[in-house]
Each structure stands twice: as C-alpha cells, then as structure tokens.
Design a protein around this motif. Structure first.
Motif, PDB file in Angstrom:
ATOM      1  N   LYS A 187      -0.224  -0.841 -10.241  1.00  0.00           N
ATOM      2  CA  LYS A 187      -0.963  -0.218  -9.142  1.00  0.00           C
ATOM      3  C   LYS A 187      -0.520   1.233  -8.994  1.00  0.00           C
ATOM      4  O   LYS A 187       0.419   1.541  -8.260  1.00  0.00           O
ATOM      5  CB  LYS A 187      -0.741  -0.986  -7.842  1.00  0.00           C
ATOM      6  CG  LYS A 187      -1.264  -2.419  -7.891  1.00  0.00           C
ATOM      7  CD  LYS A 187      -1.059  -3.127  -6.564  1.00  0.00           C
ATOM      8  CE  LYS A 187      -1.615  -4.544  -6.597  1.00  0.00           C
ATOM      9  NZ  LYS A 187      -1.417  -5.235  -5.299  1.00  0.00           N
ATOM     10  N   LYS A 188      -1.192   2.101  -9.731  1.00  0.00           N
ATOM     11  CA  LYS A 188      -0.818   3.509  -9.731  1.00  0.00           C
ATOM     12  C   LYS A 188      -1.144   4.197  -8.405  1.00  0.00           C
ATOM     13  O   LYS A 188      -0.625   5.274  -8.128  1.00  0.00           O
ATOM     14  CB  LYS A 188      -1.541   4.246 -10.870  1.00  0.00           C
ATOM     15  CG  LYS A 188      -1.338   3.626 -12.241  1.00  0.00           C
ATOM     16  CD  LYS A 188       0.083   3.716 -12.721  1.00  0.00           C
ATOM     17  CE  LYS A 188       0.219   3.203 -14.148  1.00  0.00           C
ATOM     18  NZ  LYS A 188       1.605   3.254 -14.632  1.00  0.00           N
ATOM     19  N   TRP A 189      -2.000   3.585  -7.587  1.00  0.00           N
ATOM     20  CA  TRP A 189      -2.473   4.248  -6.368  1.00  0.00           C
ATOM     21  C   TRP A 189      -1.553   4.013  -5.175  1.00  0.00           C
ATOM     22  O   TRP A 189      -1.818   4.510  -4.082  1.00  0.00           O
ATOM     23  CB  TRP A 189      -3.876   3.756  -6.028  1.00  0.00           C
ATOM     24  CG  TRP A 189      -4.024   2.261  -6.118  1.00  0.00           C
ATOM     25  CD1 TRP A 189      -4.485   1.548  -7.174  1.00  0.00           C
ATOM     26  CD2 TRP A 189      -3.682   1.300  -5.111  1.00  0.00           C
ATOM     27  NE1 TRP A 189      -4.472   0.202  -6.909  1.00  0.00           N
ATOM     28  CE2 TRP A 189      -3.980   0.021  -5.639  1.00  0.00           C
ATOM     29  CE3 TRP A 189      -3.163   1.380  -3.831  1.00  0.00           C
ATOM     30  CZ2 TRP A 189      -3.760  -1.147  -4.925  1.00  0.00           C
ATOM     31  CZ3 TRP A 189      -2.947   0.217  -3.121  1.00  0.00           C
ATOM     32  CH2 TRP A 189      -3.234  -1.030  -3.655  1.00  0.00           C
ATOM     33  N   LYS A 225       0.926   4.563  -2.432  1.00  0.00           N
ATOM     34  CA  LYS A 225       1.499   5.785  -1.882  1.00  0.00           C
ATOM     35  C   LYS A 225       3.028   5.711  -1.888  1.00  0.00           C
ATOM     36  O   LYS A 225       3.606   4.643  -1.737  1.00  0.00           O
ATOM     37  CB  LYS A 225       1.008   6.012  -0.452  1.00  0.00           C
ATOM     38  CG  LYS A 225      -0.478   6.260  -0.315  1.00  0.00           C
ATOM     39  CD  LYS A 225      -0.849   6.464   1.153  1.00  0.00           C
ATOM     40  CE  LYS A 225      -2.337   6.684   1.337  1.00  0.00           C
ATOM     41  NZ  LYS A 225      -2.681   6.857   2.775  1.00  0.00           N
ATOM     42  N   ARG A 241       5.065   6.174  -4.291  1.00  0.00           N
ATOM     43  CA  ARG A 241       5.741   5.723  -5.513  1.00  0.00           C
ATOM     44  C   ARG A 241       6.478   6.864  -6.204  1.00  0.00           C
ATOM     45  O   ARG A 241       7.189   6.635  -7.186  1.00  0.00           O
ATOM     46  CB  ARG A 241       4.740   5.072  -6.467  1.00  0.00           C
ATOM     47  CG  ARG A 241       3.710   6.011  -7.060  1.00  0.00           C
ATOM     48  CD  ARG A 241       2.608   5.242  -7.770  1.00  0.00           C
ATOM     49  NE  ARG A 241       3.102   4.260  -8.689  1.00  0.00           N
ATOM     50  CZ  ARG A 241       3.423   4.506  -9.963  1.00  0.00           C
ATOM     51  NH1 ARG A 241       3.309   5.735 -10.429  1.00  0.00           N
ATOM     52  NH2 ARG A 241       3.850   3.541 -10.750  1.00  0.00           N
ATOM     53  N   THR A 287       0.806  -1.221   0.000  1.00  0.00           N
ATOM     54  CA  THR A 287       0.000   0.000   0.000  1.00  0.00           C
ATOM     55  C   THR A 287       0.842   1.275   0.000  1.00  0.00           C
ATOM     56  O   THR A 287       0.355   2.318  -0.423  1.00  0.00           O
ATOM     57  CB  THR A 287      -0.933   0.041   1.222  1.00  0.00           C
ATOM     58  OG1 THR A 287      -0.142  -0.020   2.424  1.00  0.00           O
ATOM     59  CG2 THR A 287      -1.905  -1.126   1.194  1.00  0.00           C
ATOM     60  N   GLU A 288       2.101   1.177   0.478  1.00  0.00           N
ATOM     61  CA  GLU A 288       2.893   2.408   0.573  1.00  0.00           C
ATOM     62  C   GLU A 288       4.383   2.069   0.591  1.00  0.00           C
ATOM     63  O   GLU A 288       4.797   1.028   1.123  1.00  0.00           O
ATOM     64  CB  GLU A 288       2.524   3.194   1.832  1.00  0.00           C
ATOM     65  CG  GLU A 288       3.173   4.562   1.924  1.00  0.00           C
ATOM     66  CD  GLU A 288       2.664   5.377   3.098  1.00  0.00           C
ATOM     67  OE1 GLU A 288       3.142   6.524   3.263  1.00  0.00           O
ATOM     68  OE2 GLU A 288       1.803   4.881   3.860  1.00  0.00           O
TER      69      GLU A 288
END
Length: 373
Positions: free
Chosen positions: A132-134, A136, A138, A91-92
C-alpha cells in the motif's frame, strides 16, 4: 427566549456566547435559552478529518469532558508512534510528538500507539507498507526489497551492521538513520572510457578499458570503503596511467596483451585487501591522434612495399636460376630440346584458330610452320 437549533446527521454543533463555548450538540433538534440573541452556533461535519489545532487545544484545556466523550485524542511523546485505522484499514502512520484531535464517528476510527524502541519493523507491517504505497506517513519508514542474486548491506547511522538476504525489510527512520545498499553478487562489468594518456615517448593515446569483477567479501568491502565501485574505478585509472606512461608506443603496439596482463596483476593485488576480486581486464580500444595515425599508416605502407619488393626479387632470381638449369640440360641433350619445342608448339596451338602446314609432318618439325590466327 428559546432558540431552536437543528443538527443534521453527520454533524456536530458547538454553541458560543461571549467568546465561550456553552454547549456541544449532537444530531437532532435542540431548544436553548437565548434571551438576548447572543448565542452563535458552529457546525462541524464528521468526516474523519482532524479538528483545527487551535480549536483542539481550546477543547482540551476548557472542555476535557467533551474531549473524553466525543473525541479521539492523540498526544504522542517523543518515543511513540501511532497507527491510524479507518474501517480497520491502516491509512496513516503518525510520527512521534504528533498531536491531533478527531470527532468520534461510531467505531470507524481507531488508533494504536507503540513505542519506538526497535528499529526493525515487524514483517506483517512491512508487507502492508510494501503493498500500500498510498499510506500517509510512510516516509518515516524505510522499506526495501532485496531481489534474487543480491544481498543488502544494512547501515545504521553510517555504520555497517549486517547482510540482508533476498526478501522484504523495513526500518524506522525516527531515532536512527537506516540505509540499505542493494548489492549484485554476480559477475559485474566496469568501463573506463576516454582516458587520454601520454606514453613514455610523449605520444597521446586515448584508451577504453573494460574489467570484470565481483565482491569476494561484501561486509569487508563496505566496512573499509564507502563506495567500492568508485574506488575500483579510480584504481583502474591509476594503474592504466602508470603502465602506459612508463612504456613507449612501439612497446605497446608490438604486444597489446601487455597492458591487460600488467593491469590484472597490479589491480588484483591492490583490491584484494578490500574484499574485491577482478577476474579479467581487457583494453577495448587504443586510439591514436590523427597525425600519428597518418605517420603509422605511411610506415606500414613502406614496410609492406619493401616486403613485396623482396619477395618479387626472390621469385625473379628463382625463375632465372630455373631457366639456366633448363638451358644447360637442353644444350647437351637434343631430345630434351625437341620436347621443349613440342611443348611450346602445343601451348601456341591452344591460342590459335587455324594452322596451315606445307611439306608434310617433317616440315612441321624441321621446316617452315605458317600460322594463321
């Protein structure tokens, strides 16, 4: 005096007295001595959000046992990055020197810490970041896709490193500044439009030019030039101004291919040392100012009128000479004269409706012929 405290599922509580935390309470019913009713309770929802930074520092300093038992403590050095997983899904991405504290919630939250030594990102992580562009964080990575018929020029801190073939690539933007220029290896076109140039005889021309070119050696081009396309554009401008400025308008209009040939020869030699090839150059338009167009139109009109007069005089002379030759033949040959008369009569007969003849056929040939139209 006993104080009853109920902590609901999905919550955690901290009791505070005289500005100091006294207890950490998990979900359930608790009874705590509070003789002077000075005990306060703070409830926190377990929602995978970071604990407030001020509270996190206080817990680390004064209650390290609570942190070890009930928290996930992230304290990255300058050469470390971390991957935060929620339910085993990334996720991040946490940058170096990040400090965070999370409440533990079963086994739902996980952190992987890695060193930042290698600038290249592993291919499996590249594919995940690309899909996964979303995710956090990146933005501390550079993920680029090199399509077919293209190559990528990898620069690290402004220095050209290598060529990248078609595919997906990723690099960390932490200790270095990576950059990838995606280059098309096919034949390309460049337009030089609206160039206003003075000829040798001081006539202003507006010229539009097109050139077809390709990279011959991409690494050589980018090692010597920061922007190869801009360099080629400027060289086309300079060559065009030099060629137009040293020739008169008449020279340019008489041989329009002259500009193409001279420019191709000059540009080919100029850009060869920088790894570029120019296949062809063509002038699309030569636009004259309005008054010059009027003058040239008048000149062309006068030339065409003069040519028409010459042709007309030539034809008239030829016709007169032919009539003279015919008259000489008929002068010495009565039969030829009579045939000419019959030919004339035949041509007249085609254009009339009725002919009246008096005196027979001989009268037609030698006497009076009366024609009624």
């Amino acid at each position: 005096m006993m104080k009853k405290i109920i902590v609901a599922q999905g919550q955690i509580a901290l009791t505070e007295k005289n500005g100091n935390f006294q207890h950490l309470l998990l979900a359930g019913e608790h009874r705590i001595n509070d003789w002077f009713n000075k005990l306060t309770v703070s409830l926190f929802t377990l929602n995978h959000e970071p604990i407030d930074a001020k509270l996190a520092d206080h817990l680390r300093q004064y209650h390290p046992d609570w942190v070890e038992a009930h928290c996930i403590d992230i304290n990255l050095s300058d050469n470390e990055i971390a991957f935060l997983y929620l339910h085993n899904n990334l996720t991040e991405i946490l940058a170096p020197a990040t400090r965070r504290l999370y409440w533990k919630i079963a086994e739902t939250l996980r952190v992987d810490i890695q060193q930042t030594g290698d600038i290249a990102i592993p291919q499996t992580l590249v594919n995940r970041l690309n899909s996964k562009k979303w995710i956090k964080g990146r933005d501390i990575s550079l993920v680029v896709q090199v399509p077919a018929w293209h190559v990528g020029v990898l620069k690290v801190d402004g220095e050209v490193k290598t060529l990248l073939q078609p595919g997906n690539y990723g690099y960390w933007c932490i200790e270095h500044q990576p950059q990838v220029d995606v280059i098309d290896t096919r034949l390309l076109a460049i337009e030089v439009s609206g160039q206003e140039i003075l000829t040798k005889d001081k006539v202003t021309l507006r010229i539009n030019l097109s050139a077809n070119w390709r990279y011959r050696d991409i690494l050589l081009a980018f090692s010597k030039l920061s922007q190869p396309v801009d360099y080629l554009y400027r060289e086309l401008q300079f060559a065009l101004r030099e060629i137009i400025g040293t020739r008169s308008l008449d020279e340019l209009l008489e041989n329009k291919q002259l500009i193409d040939e001279l420019m191709l020869e000059q540009i080919t030699q100029c850009v060869a040392e920088f790894g570029l090839d120019v296949d062809s150059i063509g002038v699309k338009d030569i636009i004259l100012p309005g008054d010059m167009r009027t003058i040239l139109s008048q000149v062309v009109e006068a030339e065409k009128v003069a040519q028409a007069n010459v042709i007309r005089r030539r034809e008239e002379t030829a016709a007169t000479r032919s009539l003279l030759n015919t008259a000489k033949v008929m002068e010495n040959n009565p039969i030829a004269l009579r045939l000419k008369e019959l030919e004339t009569l035949e041509s007249i007969a085609h254009r009339i409706d009725q002919i009246s003849v008096y005196g027979g056929l001989d009268q037609v040939l030698n006497g009076l012929v009366k024609i009624k139209e």
